[in-house]
Motif scaffolding. Structure first.
Motif, mmCIF file in Angstrom:
data_model
loop_
_atom_site.group_PDB
_atom_site.id
_atom_site.type_symbol
_atom_site.label_atom_id
_atom_site.label_comp_id
_atom_site.label_asym_id
_atom_site.label_seq_id
_atom_site.Cartn_x
_atom_site.Cartn_y
_atom_site.Cartn_z
ATOM 1 N N UNK A 169 0.829 -1.208 0.000
ATOM 2 C CA UNK A 169 0.000 0.000 0.000
ATOM 3 C C UNK A 169 0.863 1.259 0.000
ATOM 4 N N UNK A 170 1.952 1.215 0.724
ATOM 5 C CA UNK A 170 2.819 2.379 0.872
ATOM 6 C C UNK A 170 3.596 2.685 -0.412
ATOM 7 N N UNK A 171 3.997 1.659 -1.148
ATOM 8 C CA UNK A 171 4.908 1.860 -2.282
ATOM 9 C C UNK A 171 4.266 1.573 -3.640
ATOM 10 N N UNK A 172 2.977 1.279 -3.684
ATOM 11 C CA UNK A 172 2.345 0.845 -4.933
ATOM 12 C C UNK A 172 2.447 1.858 -6.085
ATOM 13 N N UNK A 173 2.309 3.176 -5.858
ATOM 14 C CA UNK A 173 2.440 4.122 -6.975
ATOM 15 C C UNK A 173 3.738 3.975 -7.757
ATOM 16 N N UNK A 174 4.821 3.620 -7.077
ATOM 17 C CA UNK A 174 6.089 3.412 -7.768
ATOM 18 C C UNK A 174 6.045 2.156 -8.637
ATOM 19 N N UNK A 175 5.288 1.145 -8.195
ATOM 20 C CA UNK A 175 5.147 -0.069 -8.994
ATOM 21 C C UNK A 175 4.373 0.221 -10.277
ATOM 22 N N UNK A 176 3.321 1.016 -10.163
ATOM 23 C CA UNK A 176 2.537 1.396 -11.341
ATOM 24 C C UNK A 176 3.395 2.215 -12.307
ATOM 25 N N UNK A 177 4.158 3.166 -11.776
ATOM 26 C CA UNK A 177 5.049 3.982 -12.611
ATOM 27 C C UNK A 177 6.072 3.104 -13.319
ATOM 28 N N UNK A 178 6.620 2.151 -12.609
ATOM 29 C CA UNK A 178 7.603 1.230 -13.178
ATOM 30 C C UNK A 178 7.006 0.428 -14.327
ATOM 31 N N UNK A 179 5.780 -0.042 -14.159
ATOM 32 C CA UNK A 179 5.123 -0.825 -15.210
ATOM 33 C C UNK A 179 4.916 0.014 -16.468
ATOM 34 N N UNK A 180 4.469 1.260 -16.298
ATOM 35 C CA UNK A 180 4.259 2.141 -17.445
ATOM 36 C C UNK A 180 5.590 2.419 -18.172
ATOM 37 N N UNK A 181 6.663 2.609 -17.412
ATOM 38 C CA UNK A 181 7.968 2.868 -18.015
ATOM 39 C C UNK A 181 8.457 1.668 -18.826
ATOM 40 N N UNK A 182 8.186 0.475 -18.324
ATOM 41 C CA UNK A 182 8.665 -0.729 -18.994
ATOM 42 C C UNK A 182 7.965 -0.973 -20.328
ATOM 43 N N UNK A 183 6.755 -0.455 -20.492
ATOM 44 C CA UNK A 183 6.011 -0.636 -21.735
ATOM 45 C C UNK A 183 6.410 0.405 -22.775
ATOM 46 N N UNK A 184 6.975 1.533 -22.329
ATOM 47 C CA UNK A 184 7.389 2.590 -23.255
ATOM 48 C C UNK A 184 8.393 2.051 -24.265
ATOM 49 N N UNK A 185 8.212 2.410 -25.516
ATOM 50 C CA UNK A 185 9.116 1.939 -26.550
ATOM 51 C C UNK A 185 8.596 0.706 -27.244
ATOM 52 N N UNK A 186 7.768 -0.066 -26.548
ATOM 53 C CA UNK A 186 7.237 -1.284 -27.137
ATOM 54 C C UNK A 186 6.287 -0.961 -28.281
ATOM 55 N N UNK A 187 5.441 0.082 -28.124
ATOM 56 C CA UNK A 187 4.473 0.422 -29.159
ATOM 57 C C UNK A 187 5.162 0.814 -30.459
ATOM 58 N N UNK A 188 6.268 1.526 -30.338
ATOM 59 C CA UNK A 188 6.981 1.970 -31.532
ATOM 60 C C UNK A 188 7.569 0.812 -32.321
ATOM 61 N N UNK A 189 7.922 -0.270 -31.624
ATOM 62 C CA UNK A 189 8.556 -1.396 -32.303
ATOM 63 C C UNK A 189 7.563 -2.451 -32.733
ATOM 64 N N UNK A 190 6.311 -2.380 -32.244
ATOM 65 C CA UNK A 190 5.330 -3.403 -32.578
ATOM 66 C C UNK A 190 4.253 -2.918 -33.532
ATOM 67 N N UNK A 191 3.905 -1.616 -33.474
ATOM 68 C CA UNK A 191 2.861 -1.148 -34.388
ATOM 69 C C UNK A 191 3.205 0.173 -35.074
#
Length: 325
Positions: free
Chosen positions: A42-64
């Motif tokens: 509960x205390x650190x979850x926003x950082x987990x969400x931010x991390x997930x969004x960062x990891x997907x960045x760049x994928x769209x450009x290489x897939x579509x």
């Protein structure tokens, strides 16, 4: 003649002074682990969400072929708040907590069982690092495999806000809907999509977290003479968080991408054939450092997560009268 009969009275053995301690039982340890992990999540979850969004960045450009505006950790977090609302920083928290009901309980009791009953400590109470490493890898892998469906649902929910902003239709509306949708499209096997990189990541993270925490705690006590205290727990957890983030981030990037990819009617991924294929394509298209996308929020999250978890875990155990980890 008077016969005198001597009667010997056997003394009863003194009752055992070792009392049953419920606080050290399997289920009490399990519950304490879940509670401590929920507080940390509960205390650190926003950082987990931010991390997930960062990891997907760049994928769209290489897939579509879509152009993607790259953001750093801070801009990504601010963007979520401005574009989707502050509460969206906790989007997907329900399956994240469900995951810890399974994952955190199993990983801790499995590690303690292997340490105390299977591989066994040395006569002097120390636990060799190679035994600790085996215990950390095995306990993390087992716990994550069982909890993988909750992790899959969490990742998909975390990406919904981004999909809506990109004008794409929502895939899932909530935890229950995501669960039913996966079952309808891919069956029970679909709930374990991405489980292999997930298990690989968990094995590495627990090698970093459990093994480092346990080993660091022993070494610090041995070298400095510090008692089993909050200061010792803080120092050990900081070491554990750094090592866990360094070892687990590449597998975490692969896990996130495999879990987030669309699938066909048979539940087969449309972008990656598996974790190895995802690893190769990511490095080829975006470079090796792409495997460390989201490292900063992973580390920044892992450090307070580890600190909050271990402090809560040790304090609750101490309050209940259990022995230290």
């Amino acid at each position: 003649m008077v016969h005198i009969q001597v009667v010997t009275i056997k003394e009863k053995a003194p009752p055992s002074t070792k009392e049953y301690n419920y606080a050290d039982t399997f289920w009490c340890t399990y519950i304490v682990s879940v509670v401590a992990a929920s507080v940390a999540e509960l205390f650190t979850y926003p950082l987990d969400l931010t991390k997930t969004r960062l990891q997907i960045q760049g994928e769209a450009a290489t897939t579509n072929g879509k152009s993607v505006k790259y953001r750093g950790m801070l801009k990504t977090a601010i963007g979520i708040v401005n574009e989707e609302g502050a509460l969206k920083l906790w989007q997907g928290i329900s399956p994240a907590l469900y995951r810890h009901v399974i994952y955190s309980g199993i990983r801790i009791v499995s590690y303690e069982t292997m340490r105390d009953q299977i591989l066994m400590k040395n006569p002097d109470g120390s636990f060799p690092i190679w035994k600790s490493a085996i215990s950390g890898v095995v306990s993390g892998a087992i716990a994550q495999y069982i909890a993988s469906p909750a992790d899959l649902i969490k990742v998909q929910i975390q990406m919904e806000g981004k999909r809506r902003l990109m004008g794409e239709p929502p895939r899932v509306l909530g935890t229950a809907h995501a669960f039913k949708k996966i079952l309808a499209e891919s069956g029970y096997r679909g709930l374990w999509k991405g489980s292999i990189p997930n298990v690989q990541r968990a094995a590495l993270v627990n090698l970093g977290d459990l093994t480092t925490y346990d080993t660091a705690k022993q070494l610090i006590m041995l070298k400095t003479g510090l008692p089993d205290s909050h200061l010792l727990h803080c120092l050990s957890s900081v070491c554990a968080g750094l090592v866990a983030a360094t070892m687990g981030t590449p597998a975490d990037v692969v896990k996130t991408r495999v879990m987030n990819q669309p699938t066909d009617k048979n539940g087969i991924g449309l972008v990656y054939k598996g974790s190895v294929d995802c690893l190769i394509k990511t490095v080829e298209n975006e470079g090796f450092l792409a495997l460390y996308k989201g490292f900063l929020p992973v580390w920044i999250r892992m450090a307070p997560w580890s600190l909050t978890f271990w402090l809560s875990f040790e304090q609750i155990r101490h309050t209940l009268g259990a022995t230290g980890f």
